[in-house]
Design an enzyme around this catalytic site. Structure first.
Site, PDB file in Angstrom:
ATOM      1  N   HIS A 194      -4.766  44.524 -24.825  1.00 32.68           N
ATOM      2  CA  HIS A 194      -4.921  43.425 -23.861  1.00 32.68           C
ATOM      3  C   HIS A 194      -3.704  43.483 -22.940  1.00 32.68           C
ATOM      4  O   HIS A 194      -2.661  42.910 -23.234  1.00 32.68           O
ATOM      5  CB  HIS A 194      -5.025  42.089 -24.597  1.00 32.68           C
ATOM      6  CG  HIS A 194      -6.261  41.971 -25.427  1.00 32.68           C
ATOM      7  ND1 HIS A 194      -7.518  41.922 -24.863  1.00 32.68           N
ATOM      8  CD2 HIS A 194      -6.443  41.931 -26.776  1.00 32.68           C
ATOM      9  CE1 HIS A 194      -8.427  41.826 -25.834  1.00 32.68           C
ATOM     10  NE2 HIS A 194      -7.802  41.843 -26.999  1.00 32.68           N
TER      11      HIS A 194
ATOM     12  N   GLU B  20      -4.746  41.976 -36.853  1.00 38.07           N
ATOM     13  CA  GLU B  20      -3.566  41.185 -36.445  1.00 38.07           C
ATOM     14  C   GLU B  20      -2.734  40.719 -37.637  1.00 38.07           C
ATOM     15  O   GLU B  20      -2.413  39.530 -37.760  1.00 38.07           O
ATOM     16  CB  GLU B  20      -4.002  39.996 -35.582  1.00 38.07           C
ATOM     17  CG  GLU B  20      -4.771  40.447 -34.348  1.00 38.07           C
ATOM     18  CD  GLU B  20      -5.198  39.309 -33.420  1.00 38.07           C
ATOM     19  OE1 GLU B  20      -5.068  38.130 -33.800  1.00 38.07           O
ATOM     20  OE2 GLU B  20      -5.666  39.608 -32.304  1.00 38.07           O
TER      21      GLU B  20
ATOM     22  N   ASP C 187      -8.397  45.252 -21.869  1.00 41.02           N
ATOM     23  CA  ASP C 187      -8.591  44.565 -20.592  1.00 41.02           C
ATOM     24  C   ASP C 187      -7.232  44.497 -19.901  1.00 41.02           C
ATOM     25  O   ASP C 187      -6.200  44.647 -20.541  1.00 41.02           O
ATOM     26  CB  ASP C 187      -9.294  43.192 -20.700  1.00 41.02           C
ATOM     27  CG  ASP C 187      -8.727  42.251 -21.732  1.00 41.02           C
ATOM     28  OD1 ASP C 187      -7.548  42.392 -22.098  1.00 41.02           O
ATOM     29  OD2 ASP C 187      -9.474  41.341 -22.162  1.00 41.02           O
TER      30      ASP C 187
ATOM     31  N   GLU D 168      -9.887  46.990 -27.547  1.00 35.08           N
ATOM     32  CA  GLU D 168     -10.188  45.746 -26.812  1.00 35.08           C
ATOM     33  C   GLU D 168      -9.542  45.746 -25.427  1.00 35.08           C
ATOM     34  O   GLU D 168      -8.990  44.741 -24.979  1.00 35.08           O
ATOM     35  CB  GLU D 168      -9.682  44.532 -27.609  1.00 35.08           C
ATOM     36  CG  GLU D 168     -10.243  44.459 -29.022  1.00 35.08           C
ATOM     37  CD  GLU D 168      -9.777  43.236 -29.811  1.00 35.08           C
ATOM     38  OE1 GLU D 168      -9.227  42.287 -29.208  1.00 35.08           O
ATOM     39  OE2 GLU D 168      -9.950  43.243 -31.039  1.00 35.08           O
TER      40      GLU D 168
HETATM   41  C1  XIL Z   1     -11.822  36.704 -28.665  1.00 34.71           C
HETATM   42  C2  XIL Z   1     -13.166  36.566 -27.999  1.00 34.71           C
HETATM   43  O1  XIL Z   1     -13.193  37.405 -26.871  1.00 34.71           O
HETATM   44  C3  XIL Z   1     -13.413  35.137 -27.594  1.00 34.71           C
HETATM   45  O2  XIL Z   1     -14.747  34.968 -27.131  1.00 34.71           O
HETATM   46  C4  XIL Z   1     -13.184  34.207 -28.791  1.00 34.71           C
HETATM   47  O3  XIL Z   1     -13.299  32.865 -28.377  1.00 34.71           O
HETATM   48  C5  XIL Z   1     -11.812  34.441 -29.382  1.00 34.71           C
HETATM   49  O4  XIL Z   1     -11.681  35.804 -29.727  1.00 34.71           O
HETATM   50  N1  XIL Z   1      -8.173  39.809 -30.432  1.00 34.71           N
HETATM   51  C6  XIL Z   1      -9.324  40.043 -31.131  1.00 34.71           C
HETATM   52  C7  XIL Z   1     -10.612  39.553 -30.615  1.00 34.71           C
HETATM   53  O5  XIL Z   1      -9.284  40.770 -32.127  1.00 34.71           O
HETATM   54  O6  XIL Z   1     -11.513  39.237 -31.640  1.00 34.71           O
HETATM   55  C8  XIL Z   1     -10.437  38.363 -29.724  1.00 34.71           C
HETATM   56  O7  XIL Z   1     -11.701  38.012 -29.172  1.00 34.71           O
HETATM   57  C9  XIL Z   1      -9.424  38.657 -28.653  1.00 34.71           C
HETATM   58  C10 XIL Z   1      -8.087  38.968 -29.263  1.00 34.71           C
END
Ligand code: XIL
Length: 541
Positions: A237, A160, A267, A265
């Site tokens: 996401h 990020e 979802d 990641e």
């Molecule tokens: C999130 C986790 O899912 C949570 O449990 C934690 O509290 C915060 O982080 N981008 C990322 C991940 O790279 O590491 C994040 O994960 C979600 C957004």
């Protein structure tokens, strides 16, 4: 990864997951697990894993092990977990994840070495030189710990680093070190683990846009300077209320730079509660992401950010949203599971087995305009994706579960209904036995109905509105709204109100009792409520 393992892999297909190289892929069958299909396609299908359910829930372990051939630590490899104080390393969670992967023939993606979030304040408070050294030391120790383990395949080196407009994020890293920390982090990671694929990871870089183009330009320029960037992670996401990104086109332009791409990641959240329509849209999003990765040969696989709605970061992070994963809170497979499965299985599902016949529906909470139906669920060789409720040949409602609230019914009417189950391939069950229930008279006399509408909501409260519509003329009316506990009505207009517990009875104000045949009148109110998300709807009688 060890040099020996790397040599073996290099001689076969470097993009294959470790497990596929060790156990030659066998043809997958329609009913197989996600990982069996993924292995047959030379891709990984992964999930983020959290240490607490991994330790405490056997259903969680069983599904994580059997359905996925890749895992990412959801939190256990982040800086706050691995180096909470300077030079005090704690690998208990990280090792737990690694041991699980080793036991189950899975590859691990390390997440994440350098990020502005979940990084202790001791790091953030360092001066420039000390911060650079702390970063290099952290990378050497954390990536170095698993460098010789063949299960650890790749790392998110930086996470990020961009703002939405494509400029570099104004994080404490950038403020102290400028853009140099990015190249330094990659060089340190290569030194620590020469065999791991090194990734840059971000969100909102799935489609072609300003942020993904900035990432594209940075990756190209770093590689031109021999900075070891091997891979681009698209977090993905997604949310059904936003359009689907042109992810395949975007993946392909990165692939054309010669880098591996991966979905890290995934979802797909929605405004809760779920319903059949939202589930179907979500399933399309999941399917499209998997198909995009299958279509791009340099896409190594797809990691879902968890798998069960029981354990998901979404409801904590996006109030009112959730249901983002492919299993429900009770580890039941959702339509999105089937979508991922069928995309990995490739092509049209060959399933011709219909679901079993659902049980005879039972009616409860019957009001003038509504009723709740519940029935014994069907089973299916793959998964039941939903049910339809019919009155004769008219479909009254659809549901993702074995229960549905019917609304908009006519008062004083007999309803004879049955239920049909369906699966993802479109097979439908036989009709259930019918049940008959009769709606009572409406509020205020024969032929009136009351319809509730949520006008607006905010943290702690909402505005509601009810329209009373009458088939024949009345000179007064009355309706009762029953809420779950936690809701209180604090103000109302165009009505007089009395409350008894959570039941709020509204009757006409002196001036709006008369409603002509076919006419309607509307009243409103303000509610207070202590939950998050969409305020609950009342039962109306
Ligand atoms: C999130 C986790 O899912 C949570 O449990 C934690 O509290 C915060 O982080 N981008 C990322 C991940 O790279 O590491 C994040 O994960 C979600 C957004």
């Amino acid at each position: 990864m060890s040099a020996i393992r790397r040599a073996i892999l290099a001689g076969t297909l470097a993009a294959l997951p470790v497990v596929a190289a060790v156990l030659p892929a066998t043809p997958a069958h329609a009913s197989d697990t996600l990982r069996a299909h993924a292995e047959a396609r030379g891709k990984f299908i992964g999930t983020a894993v959290a240490t607490s359910p991994l330790a405490n829930e056997s259903a969680y372990r069983t599904i994580a092990a059997s359905e996925f051939n890749q895992i990412t630590a959801e939190n256990a490899m982040k800086w706050d977990a691995t180096e909470p104080s300077q030079n005090q390393f704690n690998f208990s969670g990280a090792d737990q994840i690694m041991a699980f992967a080793e036991a189950n023939g899975q590859q691990v993606h390390g997440h994440t070495l350098v990020w502005h979030s979940q990084t202790p304040s001791w790091v953030q408070n360092l001066g420039a030189d000390a911060m650079r050294s702390a970063m290099q030391n952290h990378i050497a120790r954390v990536a170095g710990r698993y460098a010789s383990n063949p299960v650890l395949k790749s790392w998110d080196v930086v996470n990020e680093v961009f703002e939405e407009n494509g400029s570099l994020r104004n994080s404490f890293w950038y403020q102290r070190l400028g853009d140099s920390y990015i190249a330094d982090a990659f060089r340190a990671a290569r030194a620590a683990d020469p065999d791991a694929k090194l990734c840059i990871n971000d969100y909102n870089v799935e489609g072609v846009n300003a942020k993904s183009t900035a990432m594209y330009n940075l990756v190209r320029s770093l590689r031109a300077q021999n900075v070891p960037v091997d891979c681009v992670g698209m977090q993905s996401h997604l949310a059904i209320q936003y359009g689907f990104p042109n992810i395949q086109e975007n993946m392909q332009r990165f692939a054309d730079l010669g880098v591996e791409v991966r979905v890290t990641e995934l979802d797909v959240r929605m405004q809760t509660p779920r319903n059949t329509t939202k589930d179907a849209t979500q399933a399309t999003y999941y399917s499209n992401v998997v198909k995009a990765c299958l279509a791009v040969s340099r896409c190594s696989g797809v990691t879902i950010w968890g798998f069960t709605d029981r354990h998901s970061w979404v409801p904590d992070t996006f109030p009112g949203e959730g249901a983002a994963l492919i299993y429900d809170e009770n580890y039941g497979k959702k339509p999105s599971y089937t979508a991922v499965h069928d995309a990995l299985a490739g092509g049209a599902p060959d399933d011709t087995t219909p679901p079993s016949t659902p049980g005879r529906p039972a009616a409860s909470a019957v009001t003038a305009t509504g009723a709740t139906l519940t029935w014994t669920a069907s089973t299916d060789n793959r998964a039941v994706t939903g049910y339809d409720v019919y009155r004769g040949t008219t479909r009254l409602a659809s549901s993702a579960t074995n229960s549905v609230a019917l609304t908009g019914l006519t008062p004083e009417t007999a309803y004879t209904v049955h239920v049909v189950a369906r699966d993802a391939a479109g097979n439908t069950s036989a009709n259930s036995e019918t049940t008959t229930f009769t709606t009572p008279a409406g509020p205020g006399g024969t032929g009136c109905t009351a319809t509730y509408r949520l006008v607006n909501s905010w943290q702690g409260g909402f505005q509601g509105e009810v329209t009373v519509k009458c088939a024949s003329a009345v000179t007064s009316w009355r309706t009762t709204l029953t809420y779950p506990s936690g809701v209180n009505i604090t103000q109302n207009w165009s009505s007089t109100m009395s409350a008894s517990g959570n039941a709020f009875t509204f009757s006409n104000a002196p001036w709006n009792g008369t409603v002509p045949a076919g006419g309607s009148t509307t009243f409103g109110f303000i509610g207070s409520w202590n939950g998050t998300g969409t305020p609950p709807s009342p039962a109306i009688s």
